[in-house]
Write a protein that holds these residues in place. Structure first.
Motif, short mmCIF file in Angstrom:
data_model
loop_
_atom_site.label_atom_id
_atom_site.label_comp_id
_atom_site.label_asym_id
_atom_site.label_seq_id
_atom_site.Cartn_x
_atom_site.Cartn_y
_atom_site.Cartn_z
N GLU A 108 14.98 40.59 67.32
CA GLU A 108 13.95 40.58 68.36
C GLU A 108 13.71 39.15 68.80
O GLU A 108 13.83 38.21 68.01
CB GLU A 108 12.66 41.21 67.84
N GLN A 109 13.33 38.98 70.05
CA GLN A 109 13.16 37.65 70.61
C GLN A 109 12.05 36.90 69.88
O GLN A 109 10.92 37.38 69.78
CB GLN A 109 12.84 37.73 72.10
N PRO A 110 12.35 35.72 69.38
CA PRO A 110 11.34 34.92 68.68
C PRO A 110 10.44 34.21 69.69
O PRO A 110 10.65 34.32 70.91
CB PRO A 110 12.19 33.92 67.88
N PRO A 111 9.44 33.46 69.21
CA PRO A 111 8.58 32.72 70.14
C PRO A 111 9.38 31.77 71.03
O PRO A 111 10.47 31.32 70.66
CB PRO A 111 7.65 31.93 69.19
N ALA A 112 8.84 31.50 72.20
CA ALA A 112 9.53 30.64 73.17
C ALA A 112 9.91 29.31 72.53
O ALA A 112 9.15 28.71 71.77
CB ALA A 112 8.62 30.40 74.37
N GLY A 113 11.14 28.88 72.84
CA GLY A 113 11.63 27.61 72.31
C GLY A 113 12.23 27.71 70.93
O GLY A 113 12.61 26.70 70.34
N THR A 114 12.31 28.92 70.39
CA THR A 114 12.85 29.14 69.04
C THR A 114 14.15 29.92 69.13
O THR A 114 14.20 30.97 69.78
CB THR A 114 11.86 29.93 68.17
N GLY A 115 15.19 29.42 68.49
CA GLY A 115 16.44 30.17 68.37
C GLY A 115 17.32 30.09 69.61
O GLY A 115 16.93 29.60 70.67
N ARG A 116 18.52 30.59 69.44
CA ARG A 116 19.53 30.62 70.51
C ARG A 116 19.97 32.07 70.69
O ARG A 116 20.43 32.72 69.75
CB ARG A 116 20.72 29.73 70.09
N ARG A 117 19.82 32.59 71.91
CA ARG A 117 20.20 33.97 72.17
C ARG A 117 21.70 34.07 72.38
O ARG A 117 22.29 33.29 73.12
CB ARG A 117 19.48 34.50 73.40
N ILE A 118 22.31 35.05 71.70
CA ILE A 118 23.73 35.33 71.84
C ILE A 118 23.89 36.79 72.25
O ILE A 118 23.35 37.70 71.60
CB ILE A 118 24.50 35.08 70.52
N ALA A 119 24.63 37.02 73.32
CA ALA A 119 24.92 38.39 73.74
C ALA A 119 26.06 38.93 72.88
O ALA A 119 27.15 38.36 72.84
CB ALA A 119 25.29 38.42 75.21
N CYS A 120 25.81 40.03 72.20
CA CYS A 120 26.81 40.62 71.31
C CYS A 120 27.43 41.84 71.98
O CYS A 120 27.11 42.18 73.13
CB CYS A 120 26.16 41.01 69.99
N GLY A 121 28.31 42.53 71.26
CA GLY A 121 28.96 43.70 71.82
C GLY A 121 27.97 44.76 72.22
O GLY A 121 28.12 45.43 73.24
N THR A 122 26.93 44.91 71.42
CA THR A 122 25.82 45.81 71.73
C THR A 122 24.53 45.10 71.38
O THR A 122 24.26 44.85 70.20
CB THR A 122 25.93 47.12 70.93
N GLY A 123 23.74 44.73 72.35
CA GLY A 123 22.47 44.08 72.11
C GLY A 123 22.58 42.57 71.97
O GLY A 123 23.68 41.99 71.99
N ASP A 124 21.42 41.92 71.83
CA ASP A 124 21.34 40.47 71.69
C ASP A 124 20.92 40.10 70.27
O ASP A 124 20.21 40.85 69.60
CB ASP A 124 20.32 39.90 72.67
N LEU A 125 21.35 38.90 69.87
CA LEU A 125 20.99 38.36 68.56
C LEU A 125 20.50 36.94 68.78
O LEU A 125 21.08 36.19 69.57
CB LEU A 125 22.20 38.37 67.62
N TRP A 126 19.44 36.58 68.06
CA TRP A 126 18.94 35.22 68.14
C TRP A 126 19.29 34.47 66.86
O TRP A 126 18.98 34.93 65.75
CB TRP A 126 17.42 35.21 68.34
N VAL A 127 19.99 33.35 67.01
CA VAL A 127 20.33 32.49 65.87
C VAL A 127 19.17 31.54 65.64
O VAL A 127 18.85 30.71 66.49
CB VAL A 127 21.63 31.72 66.12
N LEU A 128 18.52 31.64 64.49
CA LEU A 128 17.36 30.84 64.17
C LEU A 128 17.68 29.62 63.34
O LEU A 128 16.96 28.61 63.42
CB LEU A 128 16.32 31.69 63.44
N ALA A 129 18.71 29.70 62.51
CA ALA A 129 19.08 28.57 61.65
C ALA A 129 20.57 28.64 61.37
O ALA A 129 21.11 29.73 61.13
CB ALA A 129 18.29 28.59 60.33
N ALA A 130 21.23 27.48 61.44
CA ALA A 130 22.67 27.43 61.20
C ALA A 130 23.05 26.00 60.82
O ALA A 130 22.36 25.04 61.20
CB ALA A 130 23.46 27.89 62.43
N ASP A 131 24.14 25.87 60.08
CA ASP A 131 24.67 24.56 59.71
C ASP A 131 26.00 24.33 60.40
O ASP A 131 26.90 25.19 60.31
CB ASP A 131 24.88 24.48 58.19
N ALA A 132 26.13 23.20 61.08
CA ALA A 132 27.40 22.87 61.71
C ALA A 132 28.45 22.54 60.65
O ALA A 132 28.15 21.86 59.67
CB ALA A 132 27.22 21.67 62.65
N LEU A 133 29.66 23.02 60.83
CA LEU A 133 30.74 22.78 59.88
C LEU A 133 31.69 21.74 60.47
O LEU A 133 32.03 21.79 61.64
CB LEU A 133 31.50 24.07 59.60
N GLY A 134 32.10 20.81 59.61
CA GLY A 134 33.00 19.76 60.07
C GLY A 134 34.42 20.27 60.25
O GLY A 134 34.80 21.32 59.80
#
Length: 288
Positions: free
Chosen positions: A262-288
């Motif tokens: 579900e959509q988090p508060p404004a300014g939080t997370g990154r919305r990704i369109a998936c095969g069915t529905g949307d997903l919000w990425v809230l936390a992630a670590d960049a890999l080298g």
């Protein structure tokens, strides 16, 4: 008179604890001591070269409790015999205990496994429970034998596996709470020589570490499936060989830590369109 459900209707015992993490050993030591028993030693484990966090140290244990770290599993039996425990309780130990270690305590060794045995035997029971959409998990105390998670059951219960659980630490705290509540029954049955109930004669299921086939995120999959994948990996914790779940976002590889359906508060997370529905990425670590 001792109230039912306590362990003070049995003589004080010397109980060794077999646990390797600072999240598991201290609470288990505290639970055993709160029942009036002595914990002379905790059998820990050496830190693997690829382990990202710290393992149990002597500073994590209360005064009067030794920490013994064997160089190899074959040394555990001798360490236990040196402390002459009446019983040993194991939780989340990363290596299989040899048969002579299991039988070294006078009353035997018991293990707490976070599943309804014989389902989800192995090192990753809660991760697989999340992956399979389970809404609750078992907590089972069983006698240890020569095989893994196959011994007779001494006590069992279930706890909810709700959507708020997102980490090994969070799940572990609830499992230990349930396990500690059953300790009086477990120790009483050991003292009485109770063999326990054999596990059902149906095939159990195996919950091994997730493989490479579950490590990569496919954005064409349904959002709910990816969300479950992220949660399962994060609850499973450290994998000795494979890192996951890994997703590509704007050409960069990320290990996803937290998502929302579900959509988090404004300014939080990154919305990704998936095969069915949307997903919000809230936390992630960049890999080298």
């Amino acid at each position: 008179m001792t109230a039912p459900g306590t362990a003070r209707d049995i003589p004080p015992l010397r109980v060794a604890v077999v646990a390797a993490l600072p999240q598991t050993a201290p609470p288990l030591v505290e639970a055993v001591r709160a029942l009036g028993h002595e914990v002379p030693v905790v059998i820990g484990s050496r830190r693997p070269a690829d382990w990202p966090g710290h393992v149990l140290g002597e500073q994590d244990l209360p005064p009067g409790v030794d920490l013994a770290v064997p160089s190899r599993p074959e040394a555990v039996a001798a360490l236990l015999r040196a402390y002459a425990p009446d019983a040993a309780v194991s939780y989340g130990y990363p290596r299989k205990l040899p048969a002579d270690a299991v039988s070294a305590p006078r009353l035997g060794t018991v293990n707490c496994h976070p599943s309804a045995l014989p389902s989800y035997r192995g090192p990753n029971p809660v991760g697989w429970a999340v992956r399979n959409g389970e809404r609750e998990i078992g907590v089972t105390w069983h006698r240890m034998d020569a095989d893994l998670d196959t011994g007779a059951v001494l006590a069992r219960t279930t706890i909810p596996l709700d959507d708020a659980m997102w980490s090994f630490t969070g799940v572990n705290a609830r499992v230990l709470e349930a396990a500690s509540a059953m300790l009086p029954q477990v120790l009483r049955r050991l003292v009485r020589g109770d063999a326990g109930e054999p596990q059902p004669q149906r095939d159990g299921s195996w919950a091994g570490f997730f493989g490479a086939d579950y490590a990569a995120v496919d954005w064409s999959a349904p959002a709910v499936r990816i969300h479950t994948q992220v949660r399962a990996w994060n609850i499973a914790g450290h994998h000795p060989r494979i890192e996951g779940p890994v997703a590509v976002i704007d050409g960069t590889h990320w290990r996803l830590r937290r998502t929302a359906l579900e959509q988090p508060p404004a300014g939080t997370g990154r919305r990704i369109a998936c095969g069915t529905g949307d997903l919000w990425v809230l936390a992630a670590d960049a890999l080298g």
